[in-house]
Design an enzyme around this catalytic site. Structure first.
Site, PDB file in Angstrom:
ATOM      1  N   PHE A 122     -22.573 -12.868  -3.844  1.00 52.14           N
ATOM      2  CA  PHE A 122     -23.515 -13.800  -3.181  1.00 52.14           C
ATOM      3  C   PHE A 122     -24.950 -13.287  -3.142  1.00 52.14           C
ATOM      4  O   PHE A 122     -25.585 -13.281  -2.087  1.00 52.14           O
ATOM      5  CB  PHE A 122     -23.088 -14.115  -1.751  1.00 52.14           C
ATOM      6  CG  PHE A 122     -21.800 -14.858  -1.649  1.00 52.14           C
ATOM      7  CD1 PHE A 122     -21.544 -15.959  -2.453  1.00 52.14           C
ATOM      8  CD2 PHE A 122     -20.838 -14.476  -0.725  1.00 52.14           C
ATOM      9  CE1 PHE A 122     -20.350 -16.647  -2.349  1.00 52.14           C
ATOM     10  CE2 PHE A 122     -19.647 -15.162  -0.615  1.00 52.14           C
ATOM     11  CZ  PHE A 122     -19.404 -16.249  -1.436  1.00 52.14           C
ATOM     12  N   SER A 175     -14.570 -17.537  -2.528  1.00 49.99           N
ATOM     13  CA  SER A 175     -15.061 -16.584  -3.530  1.00 49.99           C
ATOM     14  C   SER A 175     -14.318 -15.269  -3.400  1.00 49.99           C
ATOM     15  O   SER A 175     -14.233 -14.702  -2.302  1.00 49.99           O
ATOM     16  CB  SER A 175     -16.561 -16.343  -3.356  1.00 49.99           C
ATOM     17  OG  SER A 175     -17.254 -17.365  -3.987  1.00 49.99           O
TER      18      SER A 175
HETATM   19  C1  FMN Z   1     -21.809 -15.350 -11.941  1.00 48.92           C
HETATM   20  C2  FMN Z   1     -21.085 -16.373 -11.126  1.00 48.92           C
HETATM   21  C3  FMN Z   1     -21.522 -16.643  -9.830  1.00 48.92           C
HETATM   22  C4  FMN Z   1     -20.851 -17.583  -9.048  1.00 48.92           C
HETATM   23  N1  FMN Z   1     -21.292 -17.838  -7.777  1.00 48.92           N
HETATM   24  C5  FMN Z   1     -20.626 -18.743  -7.010  1.00 48.92           C
HETATM   25  C6  FMN Z   1     -21.065 -19.051  -5.691  1.00 48.92           C
HETATM   26  O1  FMN Z   1     -22.070 -18.560  -5.199  1.00 48.92           O
HETATM   27  N2  FMN Z   1     -20.327 -19.920  -4.971  1.00 48.92           N
HETATM   28  C7  FMN Z   1     -19.206 -20.545  -5.460  1.00 48.92           C
HETATM   29  O2  FMN Z   1     -18.593 -21.351  -4.770  1.00 48.92           O
HETATM   30  N3  FMN Z   1     -18.797 -20.298  -6.716  1.00 48.92           N
HETATM   31  C8  FMN Z   1     -19.468 -19.415  -7.496  1.00 48.92           C
HETATM   32  N4  FMN Z   1     -19.038 -19.177  -8.758  1.00 48.92           N
HETATM   33  C9  FMN Z   1     -17.813 -19.866  -9.246  1.00 48.92           C
HETATM   34  C10 FMN Z   1     -18.143 -21.121 -10.055  1.00 48.92           C
HETATM   35  O3  FMN Z   1     -18.910 -22.035  -9.303  1.00 48.92           O
HETATM   36  C11 FMN Z   1     -16.840 -21.813 -10.546  1.00 48.92           C
HETATM   37  O4  FMN Z   1     -16.122 -22.296  -9.431  1.00 48.92           O
HETATM   38  C12 FMN Z   1     -15.938 -20.870 -11.325  1.00 48.92           C
HETATM   39  O5  FMN Z   1     -16.716 -20.099 -12.211  1.00 48.92           O
HETATM   40  C13 FMN Z   1     -14.845 -21.623 -12.119  1.00 48.92           C
HETATM   41  O6  FMN Z   1     -15.404 -22.585 -12.989  1.00 48.92           O
HETATM   42  P1  FMN Z   1     -15.710 -22.284 -14.553  1.00 48.92           P
HETATM   43  O7  FMN Z   1     -14.457 -21.780 -15.167  1.00 48.92           O
HETATM   44  O8  FMN Z   1     -16.177 -23.590 -15.100  1.00 48.92           O
HETATM   45  O9  FMN Z   1     -16.817 -21.264 -14.567  1.00 48.92           O
HETATM   46  C14 FMN Z   1     -19.716 -18.259  -9.575  1.00 48.92           C
HETATM   47  C15 FMN Z   1     -19.295 -18.009 -10.892  1.00 48.92           C
HETATM   48  C16 FMN Z   1     -19.965 -17.083 -11.670  1.00 48.92           C
HETATM   49  C17 FMN Z   1     -19.478 -16.834 -13.087  1.00 48.92           C
END
Ligand code: FMN
Length: 328
Positions: A122, A175
């Site tokens: 975060f 998270s």
């Molecule tokens: C570098 C990074 C930072 C992230 N930061 C947050 C965040 O602050 N809050 C959150 O709910 N999800 C966060 N996520 C998760 C993404 O929003 C998402 O839920 C997760 O990556 C799964 O989706 P995807 O496979 O399309 O990436 C983060 C993901 C990554 C890779």
């Protein structure tokens, strides 16, 4: 759409971004997002009223949502012009957080395709600085403000202060990188108090973002408690916790296409169990038009992704929308 844009981006990703150390690739990508006027190019968008959906009563011009990751208002402004129907902010905490030390992001590659593991922790400017930064942000598409706290009071304060600046509010209890947030899913009784308090703190549509690591608790306790508290939207879901020795924390959240089979399965189960009274943002592993279409066909109200935005580039939204429109 010009297929050359997608091919060019893949060359850039595989040939340049993937060869740079992760922090340099992130810095380069975010600088390019901040400085170049991508949002003025119509090539990345597809505006058609047939694509519109409603989420918690809010109208989204299409069902694609950029998942939580960015807090810089210059980036948020740009990505609002890149084809998404809504954009989610990084999860904001009450106090500023520097995030976990480097290395906090690594690439992974499986048979399913390229993904990421992060222990970002975060990194964000904290409630008041973030609030001041986004107060004048134009909402070209709906803005989903994401918040993360360590106590009920934290969430109430965050939602009260930031709720008025978002079209919807997402509260992150999932998270895997910071123990206190991840632990909410293990404390269903405290969670009930949290869900009720957050519901009372804002009139905005509320989304609870769930973890793919707690499927049983999500279905048997957390979603029923959310519905009971008057929260009708779930985002299913966050990154999956994995061990990763290259990261400073020795573990992190896996994102990208390896998540997709579980995303599909949890969506199907939640839809069958809770019916249409529950709105579902299906997030996790979407990196192609076919995957987005499959989730929508299985009853997702909207589809979120982040890793696909990095690995397939900003053109992915338009590619998905073209497929959806071709079938209308
Ligand atoms: C570098 C990074 C930072 C992230 N930061 C947050 C965040 O602050 N809050 C959150 O709910 N999800 C966060 N996520 C998760 C993404 O929003 C998402 O839920 C997760 O990556 C799964 O989706 P995807 O496979 O399309 O990436 C983060 C993901 C990554 C890779």
């Amino acid at each position: 759409m010009n297929p050359a844009i997608g091919a060019l981006y893949r060359l850039l990703y595989n040939g340049v971004l993937c060869r740079l150390p992760e922090p340099a690739a992130v810095a380069l990508g975010q600088t390019a997002l901040r400085l170049l006027p991508w949002d003025r190019l119509s090539a990345f968008r597809l505006d058609d009223p047939r694509l519109a959906v409603t989420l918690g009563g809010a109208r989204l011009p299409n069902p694609l949502i950029l998942a939580a990751m960015y807090y810089d208002p210059r980036i948020l402004r740009r990505v609002m012009g890149l084809g998404f129907g809504a954009v989610t902010t990084k999860s904001i905490t009450v106090e500023p957080r520097p995030g976990h030390p480097q290395p906090n992001l690594v690439r992974v590659r499986s048979a399913a395709g390229p993904g990421l593991v992060n222990c970002n922790g975060f990194q964000n400017p904290g409630l008041e600085r973030f609030r001041a930064a986004i107060i004048g942000l134009p909402h070209r598409v709906p803005l989903i403000v994401s918040v993360a706290g360590e106590s009920v009071d934290d969430y109430v304060r965050l939602v009260t202060r930031l709720g008025p600046l978002g079209d919807l509010v997402e509260f992150n209890i999932s998270s895997p990188n910071t123990r206190l947030v991840y632990e909410w899913s293990r404390k269903p009784r405290e969670l009930v108090a949290l869900l009720r308090a957050v519901r009372a703190a804002t009139d905005k549509p509320l989304i609870v973002k769930l973890s793919p690591d707690f499927t049983d608790a999500n279905e048997s306790e957390i979603i029923p408690a959310a519905l009971e508290a008057g929260i009708r939207i779930v985002n299913y879901g966050n990154a999956r916790r994995v061990e990763e020795r290259r990261l400073s924390q020795g573990a992190g959240g896996l994102s990208g296409p390896e998540l997709f089979p579980a995303t599909l399965e949890t969506l199907r189960r939640a839809r069958a169990r809770f019916g249409r009274g529950l709105e579902i943002i299906a997030t996790g592993g979407v990196d192609s038009p076919e995957k987005a279409r499959q989730l929508l066909r299985e009853g997702a109200t909207a589809v979120g992704y982040f890793t696909g935005f990095i690995t397939r580039g900003p053109i992915l939204a338009r590619e998905i929308l073209e497929l959806l429109l071709a079938e209308r």
